[in-house]
Motif scaffolding. Structure first.
Motif, mmCIF file in Angstrom:
data_model
loop_
_atom_site.group_PDB
_atom_site.id
_atom_site.type_symbol
_atom_site.label_atom_id
_atom_site.label_comp_id
_atom_site.label_asym_id
_atom_site.label_seq_id
_atom_site.Cartn_x
_atom_site.Cartn_y
_atom_site.Cartn_z
ATOM 1 N N SER A 354 27.883 30.402 41.199
ATOM 2 C CA SER A 354 27.944 31.375 40.104
ATOM 3 C C SER A 354 28.831 32.572 40.437
ATOM 4 C CB SER A 354 26.535 31.847 39.731
ATOM 5 O OG SER A 354 25.848 32.343 40.852
ATOM 6 N N ALA A 355 28.946 32.915 41.718
ATOM 7 C CA ALA A 355 29.803 34.045 42.101
ATOM 8 C C ALA A 355 31.275 33.766 41.804
ATOM 9 C CB ALA A 355 29.624 34.353 43.589
ATOM 10 N N ASP A 356 31.655 32.497 41.715
ATOM 11 C CA ASP A 356 33.037 32.122 41.409
ATOM 12 C C ASP A 356 33.261 31.910 39.915
ATOM 13 O OD1 ASP A 356 33.749 31.975 44.202
ATOM 14 O OD2 ASP A 356 32.669 30.065 44.270
ATOM 15 N N LEU A 357 32.175 31.900 39.159
ATOM 16 C CA LEU A 357 32.267 31.623 37.722
ATOM 17 C C LEU A 357 31.922 32.888 36.936
ATOM 18 C CD1 LEU A 357 30.525 28.125 37.796
ATOM 19 C CD2 LEU A 357 32.989 28.583 37.634
ATOM 20 N N VAL A 358 32.791 33.894 37.047
ATOM 21 C CA VAL A 358 32.571 35.178 36.387
ATOM 22 C C VAL A 358 33.824 35.560 35.604
ATOM 23 C CG1 VAL A 358 30.878 36.011 38.055
ATOM 24 C CG2 VAL A 358 33.308 36.434 38.454
ATOM 25 N N GLU A 359 33.617 36.318 34.559
ATOM 26 C CA GLU A 359 34.740 36.768 33.739
ATOM 27 C C GLU A 359 35.541 37.839 34.471
ATOM 28 O OE1 GLU A 359 35.536 38.604 29.277
ATOM 29 O OE2 GLU A 359 33.669 39.049 30.329
ATOM 30 N N ASP A 360 36.851 37.677 34.476
ATOM 31 C CA ASP A 360 37.771 38.698 34.987
ATOM 32 C C ASP A 360 39.076 38.548 34.229
ATOM 33 O OD1 ASP A 360 39.435 40.429 36.370
ATOM 34 O OD2 ASP A 360 38.626 39.897 38.348
ATOM 35 N N GLN A 361 39.095 39.106 33.020
ATOM 36 C CA GLN A 361 40.261 38.916 32.164
ATOM 37 C C GLN A 361 41.508 39.588 32.728
ATOM 38 O OE1 GLN A 361 39.455 39.820 28.027
ATOM 39 N NE2 GLN A 361 38.516 37.806 27.740
ATOM 40 N N ALA A 362 41.325 40.715 33.425
ATOM 41 C CA ALA A 362 42.480 41.387 34.021
ATOM 42 C C ALA A 362 43.160 40.479 35.039
ATOM 43 C CB ALA A 362 42.044 42.700 34.677
ATOM 44 N N LYS A 363 42.365 39.846 35.884
ATOM 45 C CA LYS A 363 42.923 38.930 36.884
ATOM 46 C C LYS A 363 43.542 37.713 36.210
ATOM 47 C CE LYS A 363 41.839 36.417 41.132
ATOM 48 N NZ LYS A 363 40.780 36.080 42.140
ATOM 49 N N ALA A 364 42.898 37.213 35.153
ATOM 50 C CA ALA A 364 43.446 36.067 34.430
ATOM 51 C C ALA A 364 44.831 36.388 33.870
ATOM 52 C CB ALA A 364 42.497 35.659 33.311
ATOM 53 N N LYS A 365 44.989 37.577 33.316
ATOM 54 C CA LYS A 365 46.290 37.982 32.782
ATOM 55 C C LYS A 365 47.333 38.085 33.892
ATOM 56 C CE LYS A 365 44.375 40.558 28.849
ATOM 57 N NZ LYS A 365 44.188 41.910 28.232
#
Length: 550
Positions: A354-365
């Protein structure tokens, strides 16, 4: 040297049960034998409503939920898997022996078991079943169940009650596979028929506690208690015949209409309860009985041979680009759980990612920018050649959560410049659409199987190859070896380590999939219905169910 396994107290059963609890770190199941108070009363009819119509009643090939629900009630298996502990126990086989490299399995059959046509259970008829499951039969139009029987060499009958199965590779998951709905043992007369004929209810000869006595497609299927049944596994709640006289399984596609039928008394229980109906029904005194479905969660399986999901950066952005918290708060109920790995927490060998499955839209961009995906005037990213970041998703509407969950993710991904196009279809349409090569970037479904062998079954290039890993892919051999390792040992610690490596490979190293949520079967029932129950793969079973009369 071989190892023998017999009875509930065998070392193997104990090891599997211990591993199930140790590796999951929590209760192995959310199941509740609802309405268990009072002494069981025999007789009566349970009227049970489902979302989808069972189209194929052949127990060896019917794979949808309503089809496998029926299969789970009309057939018996050699091996029984306890839905709570995950332990494997005797059923039609009273014991078994396994060689050291997990390639030979010798089964000793229960005495006194008969099929519905009166013929006895013998090693010869089990061999007939296994040969069809493992090899198929082109003349009859029967295809092998390759995902579970990969490497099947054959079955040798040692005497009328003993047979030995040989595989060409180790299979730690083979015994568990024999407990599943498709592995029900059928009679000789059924096995002689072609694909179409053996799916007709009057032609299904099996050993289970119910028989199909009526089937009207898109309307109803009637199960009738089998007289004289007396070979249930110890893990079931009683011996002898089923309590219910009949079960009428009726098809009601709309969730609100199913709920209305329950409230009006038209039906006694419903499957696939709408998420907005759970709390009101519970408040009104109805039983809400969920069980998480073990196996591979509802997950976005990427096609790595199709543009643009052949770009790892795109796959990672999808992984980071949406909110699991929003999914839990706005779409799921307490009956379901956001995914914390690609496999359910009910599967022995599950590891929490679960620690790897978190939202991080800034990093995604940032990841997309670095990979050359620039934001266009409409907010959707495109590459240097002007091709838009559009992903075509194919999913099934057979679970009430699916479409709203996918729509939430669709909205979130648009915020990072990803255009997710949804096609969420009924099972027949989904099946047809899934055959279109090169169109889909993401395919979404779950695989019910309470064993980590589901990882090799789904993702190995030698099996289903769910991520379409190409023959010339640089990760192909690593993928084969990583997934093969989960099937090469029954030692709980060694198998857990192999399973953890395989999960990390899928989720983090190559990002072949992004799991969404652990689906559940959710049944709502009138309080007069007792022992609302599921088998290990979360199909409703009615053997122990009874209903108050009057």
């Amino acid at each position: 040297m071989t190892r023998s396994f017999a009875g509930r107290a065998s070392a193997f059963v104990a090891a599997v049960a211990a591993a199930a609890m140790l590796l999951t770190g929590c209760a192995a199941s959310q199941s509740v034998a609802a309405g268990t108070g009072g002494d069981p009363v025999a007789g009566g009819t349970l009227r049970f409503a489902v979302l989808d119509a069972p189209a194929n009643l052949d127990p060896h090939s019917g794979g949808s939920y309503p089809e496998s629900l029926i299969t789970s009630n009309i057939t018996d298996k050699l091996v029984y898997q306890d839905p709570d502990s995950g332990a494997l126990e005797p059923w039609l086989a009273t014991s078994w022996d396994v060689n050291e490299d997990l390639t030979q399995f010798t089964f000793h059959l229960r005495d006194g078991v008969t099929f519905t046509d009166g013929t006895p259970l013998t090693a010869d008829v089990v061999k007939e079943n296994f040969d069809l499951l493992g090899f198929g039969n082109k003349e009859l139009g029967i295809v092998p169940v390759s995902a579970y029987w990969n490497g099947y060499v054959g079955t040798e009958v040692l005497d009328p009650a003993t047979l030995r199965v040989t595989l060409d590779k180790s299979s730690a998951g083979f015994l568990q596979g024999l407990s599943m709905y498709f592995a029900g043992i059928l009679g000789h007369s059924t096995l002689q028929l072609n694909k179409e004929q053996r799916a007709l209810p009057q032609n299904i000869v099996a050993t289970g506690p119910f028989v199909v006595t009526e089937h009207v497609y898109q309307e109803k299927t009637v199960l009738t208690k089998r007289q004289g049944y007396n070979w249930a596994p110890e893990g079931r709640g009683h011996d002898g015949e089923a309590y219910l006289d009949t079960v009428e399984i009726v098809v009601i596609p709309e969730a609100s209409v199913r709920t209305g039928a329950l409230r009006s008394g038209e039906v006694d229980a419903v499957l696939d309860v709408g998420t907005t109906d759970e709390a009101p029904l519970r408040a009104e005194g109805y039983q809400i009985v969920p069980q998480l479905i073990p196996g591979r969660d509802i997950a976005f399986d990427f096609k790595t041979d199709v543009f643009p999901t052949n770009d790892r950066a795109v796959r990672e952005a999808v992984k980071l680009g949406w909110s699991r918290d929003a999914l839990a708060k706005t779409v799921l109920t307490d009956s379901y759980k956001p995914s914390s790995s690609v496999v359910s927490e009910r599967v022995p060998g599950y590891k929490d990612f679960s620690a790897d499955l978190v939202e991080d839209q800034a990093k995604a961009k940032q990841i997309l920018e670095a990979a050359g995906w620039k934001e266009g005037s409409d907010g959707i990213r495109q590459n240097a050649e002007g091709k838009k970041l559009t992903l075509n998703l194919l999913g099934i509407n057979n679970l009430v959560i699916n479409k709203p969950a996918f729509e939430l993710i669709q909205q979130d991904l648009r915020d990072i410049g990803v255009d997710l196009q949804l096609q969420v279809l009924p099972i027949p349409d989904y099946t047809a659409a899934s055959k279109i090569q090169g169109k889909w970037n993401i395919q979404v479904f779950n695989t019910s199987r309470s064993d980590v062998a589901v990882l090799e079954q789904t993702y190995s290039p030698l099996f289903t190859n769910g991520a379409n890993i190409a023959p010339d892919s640089p990760i192909r051999q690593q993928a084969i070896d990583t997934f093969r390792a989960v099937n090469e040992t029954l030692d709980p610690a060694a198998r857990a380590a192999a399973a953890a490596t395989a999960q990390d490979f899928v989720l983090n190293q190559e990002i072949l999939t992004v799991p969404v949520y652990n689906p559940a079967q959710v049944t709502a029932a009138n309080p007069k219905v007792h022992n609302v129950d599921y088998e290990a793969q979360s199909r409703n079973v009615f053997y122990d169910t009874w209903i108050e009369q009057g």
